[in-house]
Every structure is written in structure tokens, then in C-alpha cells.
Design a protein around this motif. Structure first.
Motif, PDB file in Angstrom:
ATOM      1  N   THR A  16       0.828  -1.261  -0.019  1.00 32.35           N
ATOM      2  CA  THR A  16       0.045  -0.075   0.021  1.00 32.35           C
ATOM      3  C   THR A  16       0.949   1.207  -0.153  1.00 32.35           C
ATOM      4  OG1 THR A  16       0.032   0.063   2.411  1.00 32.35           O
ATOM      5  CG2 THR A  16      -1.659  -1.420   1.136  1.00 32.35           C
ATOM      6  N   PRO A  17       0.171   2.495  -0.188  1.00 29.67           N
ATOM      7  CA  PRO A  17       1.130   3.507  -0.093  1.00 29.67           C
ATOM      8  C   PRO A  17       2.030   3.997   1.221  1.00 29.67           C
ATOM      9  CG  PRO A  17      -1.081   4.029  -1.208  1.00 29.67           C
ATOM     10  CD  PRO A  17      -1.165   2.635  -0.402  1.00 29.67           C
ATOM     11  N   ASP A  18       1.299   3.244   2.151  1.00 24.19           N
ATOM     12  CA  ASP A  18       2.051   3.578   3.573  1.00 24.19           C
ATOM     13  C   ASP A  18       2.659   2.196   3.856  1.00 24.19           C
ATOM     14  OD1 ASP A  18       0.085   1.842   4.065  1.00 24.19           O
ATOM     15  OD2 ASP A  18      -0.777   2.545   5.969  1.00 24.19           O
ATOM     16  N   PRO A 110      -4.935  -2.054   1.849  1.00 23.67           N
ATOM     17  CA  PRO A 110      -4.853  -3.527   2.374  1.00 23.67           C
ATOM     18  C   PRO A 110      -6.268  -4.036   1.763  1.00 23.67           C
ATOM     19  CG  PRO A 110      -3.992  -2.390   4.123  1.00 23.67           C
ATOM     20  CD  PRO A 110      -4.698  -1.208   3.366  1.00 23.67           C
ATOM     21  N   LEU A 111      -6.197  -5.024   0.950  1.00 26.10           N
ATOM     22  CA  LEU A 111      -7.670  -5.725   0.269  1.00 26.10           C
ATOM     23  C   LEU A 111      -7.427  -7.131   0.607  1.00 26.10           C
ATOM     24  CD1 LEU A 111      -7.483  -4.214  -3.447  1.00 26.10           C
ATOM     25  CD2 LEU A 111      -8.747  -3.338  -1.609  1.00 26.10           C
ATOM     26  N   PRO A 112      -8.674  -7.734   0.757  1.00 25.93           N
ATOM     27  CA  PRO A 112      -8.690  -9.069   1.102  1.00 25.93           C
ATOM     28  C   PRO A 112      -8.310  -9.822  -0.098  1.00 25.93           C
ATOM     29  CG  PRO A 112     -10.928  -8.117   0.718  1.00 25.93           C
ATOM     30  CD  PRO A 112      -9.918  -7.024   0.722  1.00 25.93           C
ATOM     31  N   VAL A 113      -7.958 -10.871   0.168  1.00 25.08           N
ATOM     32  CA  VAL A 113      -7.157 -11.690  -1.212  1.00 25.08           C
ATOM     33  C   VAL A 113      -7.898 -13.200  -1.140  1.00 25.08           C
ATOM     34  CG1 VAL A 113      -5.244 -10.520  -1.648  1.00 25.08           C
ATOM     35  CG2 VAL A 113      -5.093 -12.446  -0.200  1.00 25.08           C
ATOM     36  N   GLN A 114      -7.956 -13.895  -2.409  1.00 22.67           N
ATOM     37  CA  GLN A 114      -8.431 -15.128  -2.482  1.00 22.67           C
ATOM     38  C   GLN A 114      -7.231 -16.100  -2.693  1.00 22.67           C
ATOM     39  OE1 GLN A 114     -11.992 -15.939  -2.364  1.00 22.67           O
ATOM     40  NE2 GLN A 114     -11.192 -17.987  -2.098  1.00 22.67           N
TER      41      GLN A 114
END
Length: 155
Positions: A16-18, A110-114
Motif C-alpha cells: 500500500t502507499p503507507d 490492504p485488500l482481501p485476497v483469494q
């Protein structure tokens, strides 16, 4: 047609950007955490897939994310490393080294991933410094250092 893996791969640091970084725990080695990785494949016409294309494919296979929808970049860097003995059976006899090309994928958050369950059992988003302490591969540590340096940070 050989079923051996080709000793050329991609490592993709998803962040992520941070500088929160996605890490995944391997299904075949408990406690082995890593970024997205994967070998190039031989295409139907017999040519080898480009590392850039392999990176996009591996992100989709291992996380369900489409790298082309985000800030995907070729870091124009690679590492050559010795293949761990317990994984050499995947390669042709006598192959002991792999060339790994480095890429970055910046997501807005942060995204959920599969996860691909045959490859990884769980994932987490951690600060890049924590990630560098957790990954098992020195090339993954170096890629995380590069990520920090690209953002003016050091370990």
C-alpha cells in the motif's frame, strides 16, 4: 514436453502507499512466509512467457487480484539464488539456480485476497519492516529493502 519448472521466476511485492505488505504462508512449508512468487511457463507455441506476464498471472493465481487494475511496475532488477535442495526435484536434473525478476504492485489499501489453497494457507498485511523479518527468502528481504528505499526508508 517437459514438466520441469523453468528456473526463471517473478517476485511481486504487493504493498500500500503507507508500505503495508501482503505476506502469505506457504501450504507446503509451515512458517514459510513470502510475497507472491512464481516461475515463468512455456507457452503453447514453445516460447517462454515473459517475466512481466508471469508476474501478472501469478498475482491473479495466488491472490485473485488483477495487477493491471492497480499500479504495477517492473523494478528492472533481478537476483540469482540457489534453489533450496528440498525444491530441486521440480527442476530438470542439474538445475541448482534460479533467476528471479522483481516487481511491485501498489494497492490503494490492504485488500482481501483469494488464496490458492494448494499454495498458501493464510495471509496478512504487515508493515514492510516486519515483513522483512518474517519472510524466509533473502531475495524477498532484498525486495522489501528496495521497496523501503523507493520510499526513502531504510531497515
Amino acid at each position: 514436453m517437459s514438466s520441469f519448472k523453468i528456473p526463471v521466476s517473478a517476485l511481486i511485492v504487493i504493498h500500500t502507499p503507507d508500505l503495508q505488505v501482503l505476506l502469505m504462508e506457504r501450504a507446503d512449508k509451515v512458517g514459510y512466509w513470502q510475497s507472491v512468487t512464481g516461475s515463468v511457463e512455456r507457452l503453447a507455441d514453445g516460447t517462454l512467457e515473459a517475466p512481466f506476464d508471469a508476474a501478472i498471472r501469478e498475482v491473479a493465481e495466488e491472490t485473485g487480484l488483477d495487477a493491471r487494475q492497480y499500479a504495477f511496475s517492473d523494478w528492472q532488477a533481478s537476483n540469482v539464488y540457489e534453489i533450496y535442495p528440498h525444491w530441486r526435484y521440480r527442476y530438470a536434473p542439474g538445475v541448482t539456480e534460479n533467476t528471479e525478476h522483481l516487481f511491485g504492485l501498489e494497492l490503494p489499501a490492504p485488500l482481501p485476497v483469494q488464496l490458492a489453497p494448494d499454495e498458501h494457507v493464510r495471509y496478512e498485511w504487515v508493515d514492510w519492516r516486519e515483513a522483512a523479518k518474517k519472510v524466509f527468502s533473502w531475495t524477498n528481504v532484498e525486495a522489501l529493502r528496495m521497496l523501503g528505499a523507493r520510499h526513502g526508508e531504510t531497515l
